[in-house]
Design a protein around this motif. Structure first.
Motif, PDB file in Angstrom:
ATOM      1  N   LEU A   1       0.828  -1.204   0.000  1.00 50.04           N
ATOM      2  CA  LEU A   1       0.000   0.000   0.000  1.00 50.04           C
ATOM      3  C   LEU A   1       0.869   1.264   0.000  1.00 50.04           C
ATOM      4  O   LEU A   1       0.545   2.258  -0.664  1.00 50.04           O
ATOM      5  CB  LEU A   1      -0.923  -0.008   1.222  1.00 50.04           C
ATOM      6  CG  LEU A   1      -2.096  -0.994   1.165  1.00 50.04           C
ATOM      7  CD1 LEU A   1      -2.854  -1.002   2.482  1.00 50.04           C
ATOM      8  CD2 LEU A   1      -3.041  -0.647   0.008  1.00 50.04           C
TER       9      LEU A   1
ATOM     10  N   PHE B   1       2.090   1.724  -3.541  1.00 52.18           N
ATOM     11  CA  PHE B   1       1.040   2.307  -4.369  1.00 52.18           C
ATOM     12  C   PHE B   1       0.877   3.803  -4.062  1.00 52.18           C
ATOM     13  O   PHE B   1       0.665   4.623  -4.973  1.00 52.18           O
ATOM     14  CB  PHE B   1      -0.296   1.599  -4.127  1.00 52.18           C
ATOM     15  CG  PHE B   1      -0.495   0.371  -4.975  1.00 52.18           C
ATOM     16  CD1 PHE B   1      -0.487   0.463  -6.353  1.00 52.18           C
ATOM     17  CD2 PHE B   1      -0.706  -0.866  -4.399  1.00 52.18           C
ATOM     18  CE1 PHE B   1      -0.693  -0.649  -7.151  1.00 52.18           C
ATOM     19  CE2 PHE B   1      -0.910  -1.988  -5.177  1.00 52.18           C
ATOM     20  CZ  PHE B   1      -0.903  -1.890  -6.557  1.00 52.18           C
ATOM     21  N   ALA B   2       0.957   4.151  -2.797  1.00 52.40           N
ATOM     22  CA  ALA B   2       0.791   5.558  -2.416  1.00 52.40           C
ATOM     23  C   ALA B   2       1.888   6.415  -3.027  1.00 52.40           C
ATOM     24  O   ALA B   2       1.617   7.515  -3.560  1.00 52.40           O
ATOM     25  CB  ALA B   2       0.802   5.679  -0.888  1.00 52.40           C
TER      26      ALA B   2
ATOM     27  N   SER C   1       1.281   6.854  -6.709  1.00 52.22           N
ATOM     28  CA  SER C   1       0.190   7.797  -6.947  1.00 52.22           C
ATOM     29  C   SER C   1       0.665   9.239  -6.749  1.00 52.22           C
ATOM     30  O   SER C   1       0.344  10.138  -7.554  1.00 52.22           O
ATOM     31  CB  SER C   1      -0.977   7.494  -5.999  1.00 52.22           C
ATOM     32  OG  SER C   1      -1.476   6.182  -6.205  1.00 52.22           O
TER      33      SER C   1
ATOM     34  N   ALA D   1       2.989  -6.156  -7.302  1.00 50.94           N
ATOM     35  CA  ALA D   1       2.160  -6.155  -6.088  1.00 50.94           C
ATOM     36  C   ALA D   1       1.513  -7.521  -5.891  1.00 50.94           C
ATOM     37  O   ALA D   1       0.285  -7.657  -5.863  1.00 50.94           O
ATOM     38  CB  ALA D   1       1.102  -5.065  -6.169  1.00 50.94           C
TER      39      ALA D   1
ATOM     40  N   GLY E   1      -5.144  -0.177  -4.339  1.00 53.90           N
ATOM     41  CA  GLY E   1      -3.962   0.388  -4.975  1.00 53.90           C
ATOM     42  C   GLY E   1      -4.196   0.711  -6.436  1.00 53.90           C
ATOM     43  O   GLY E   1      -3.782   1.775  -6.935  1.00 53.90           O
TER      44      GLY E   1
ATOM     45  N   CYS F   1      -6.278   3.870  -6.816  1.00 57.70           N
ATOM     46  CA  CYS F   1      -5.506   5.095  -6.558  1.00 57.70           C
ATOM     47  C   CYS F   1      -4.590   5.418  -7.732  1.00 57.70           C
ATOM     48  O   CYS F   1      -4.496   6.584  -8.170  1.00 57.70           O
ATOM     49  CB  CYS F   1      -4.688   4.926  -5.293  1.00 57.70           C
ATOM     50  SG  CYS F   1      -5.665   4.829  -3.779  1.00 57.70           S
TER      51      CYS F   1
END
Length: 420
Positions: free
Chosen positions: A87, A90-91, A94, A128, A140, A143
């Motif tokens: 996560l 992914f953040a 993004s 992932a 994910g 986002c």
């Protein structure tokens, strides 16, 4: 040379759950480092064309550091990273794409590695595969896809650029689903393989216990008879000779167990390393076995089976069963006559019959014990022979061992036939 060694290490990964997870880490490292390799050549031109070179360099370094950190951490742990790390990955992807419009010109946001942000985000999606929950991937992916829409919203998209932007967005979704399906399937294969190995190991353990039990039976029977106080001296001498034979068998068994990498040949089946010159006469082996029971009134009728040849492994199974039968006769039957008859058929089949006129037993209620149940019936049937036991109280016992030529040895469908 180093590449060759690395290839060998990859090829040596075990086909287990841990091995699959280790393979995933190598896959993750390859994807992430490959992405960094594509980003490196565009760093200088990207800073030259960026309206904010410092911020561009910061996001580039953050993405590169994250790719390297994920690769190293996965390799050290020996498995893909968990849900929390994914996560966070992914953040970061993004955020990098949301910052993209500030550091990349409109003309470079689609179709170039100067705008590295979508390519980096795709590598995050592909790798992932650590979390088992689909929720992590769904959150994910949502986002990243939303950030990508922001990233290309102000881009210059003449003609092919628009279709490229749409294709990139669809690629995010397709690659996420494909990688998820692939990783789930590989893990299921690994779990099934582990379960199959566990079942095989348990079956092997049970078979080894059975073999040890069978091997000890004859030796225990000899010792029990030797312990009788009124045993004649001549019989005791013959029993001691028999005990020496059983002792040698036990030594051979123990030496095989203590030798690393030794695999025992299944009983009664031809050894692929045996040559035709190693074949022995079944009649001679039966005669030699019977000489250890001179105290019994044995009559041999082996002339019709003189030409039967077998490998030593096959002969050992038959003579071990004959040993057990004659021990049972000596200990329980009180027979006045024991007839051992061998008959051969033209096609190579043969029949070995052991008949005594002793006390017999009630076949409807008797517990055969380890001798008949395992050494005679069980082991011979596992080796591909047919066994029939016929007995009646006061009327003796007949055991018939049949070998059918060309028959492929296989586990028996049912136990031996016992008729009254």
């Amino acid at each position: 040379m180093r590449l060759y060694a690395a290839r060998n290490r990859f090829g040596a990964l075990p086909t287990t759950t841990a091995g699959v997870e280790r393979a995933f880490t190598i896959f993750i490292t390859g994807v992430r480092l490959g992405t960094v390799a594509q980003m490196v050549p565009t760093l200088y031109p990207g800073m030259q064309s960026s309206p904010r070179p410092g911020l561009y360099l910061t996001t580039w370094l953050a993405a590169t550091f994250a790719a390297l950190a994920v690769s190293v951490a996965s390799l050290v742990k020996g498995r893909p990273l968990g849900a929390g790390y994914v996560l966070a990955d992914f953040a970061l992807a993004s955020v990098v794409m949301l910052v993209g419009p500030l550091v990349v010109g409109p003309e470079d946001r689609v179709g170039t590695w100067v705008g590295f942000q979508p390519g980096y985000a795709l590598s995050v999606i592909i790798t992932a595969i650590g979390p088992r929950s689909p929720v992590v991937l769904a959150v994910g992916l949502l986002c990243v896809t939303g950030s990508y829409v922001v990233h290309v919203s102000g881009a210059t998209l003449p003609g092919p650029g628009f279709s490229t932007a749409i294709g990139n967005g669809l690629t995010f979704v397709v690659y996420a689903l494909v990688c998820r399906m692939f990783s789930t399937y590989m893990r299921r294969i690994a779990r099934d393989a582990d379960a199959s190995r566990a079942v095989a190991a348990e079956l092997a353990r049970r078979e080894e216990e059975r073999r040890a039990q069978v091997l000890m039976h004859n030796g225990v029977a000899v010792m029990r008879i030797l312990s009788e106080p009124n045993l004649p001296d001549a019989t005791r001498i013959r029993l001691l000779e028999h005990a020496e034979v059983e002792l040698q068998r036990m030594r051979d068994y123990l030496s095989r167990q203590s030798s690393p990498g030794t695999t025992a040949q299944p009983a009664g089946r031809p050894d692929p390393h045996q040559t035709q010159g190693d074949a022995t006469s079944l009649a001679d082996a039966v005669r030699l076995t019977c000489t250890r029971f001179r105290d019994l009134p044995i009559e041999l009728a082996l002339d019709l089976g003189i030409g039967i040849k077998m490998t030593p492994t096959q002969t050992e199974v038959v003579t071990r069963a004959l040993d057990s039968l004659l021990l049972n006769v000596r200990e329980h039957a009180k027979a006045e006559m024991v007839v051992v008859h061998l008959d051969a058929e033209p096609d190579g089949s043969w029949i070995l019959t052991v008949n005594d006129n002793g006390s017999g037993f009630d076949s409807t209620s008797a517990n055969h014990g380890i001798g008949l149940r395992e050494v005679v019936v069980g082991e011979l049937e596992r080796a591909g022979y047919s066994v029939a036991v016929t007995s009646q109280v006061g009327d003796g016992t007949t055991v018939t061992i049949t070998y059918a030529a060309q028959a492929v040895p296989r586990p028996p469908a049912k136990r031996a036939r016992v008729a009254s």
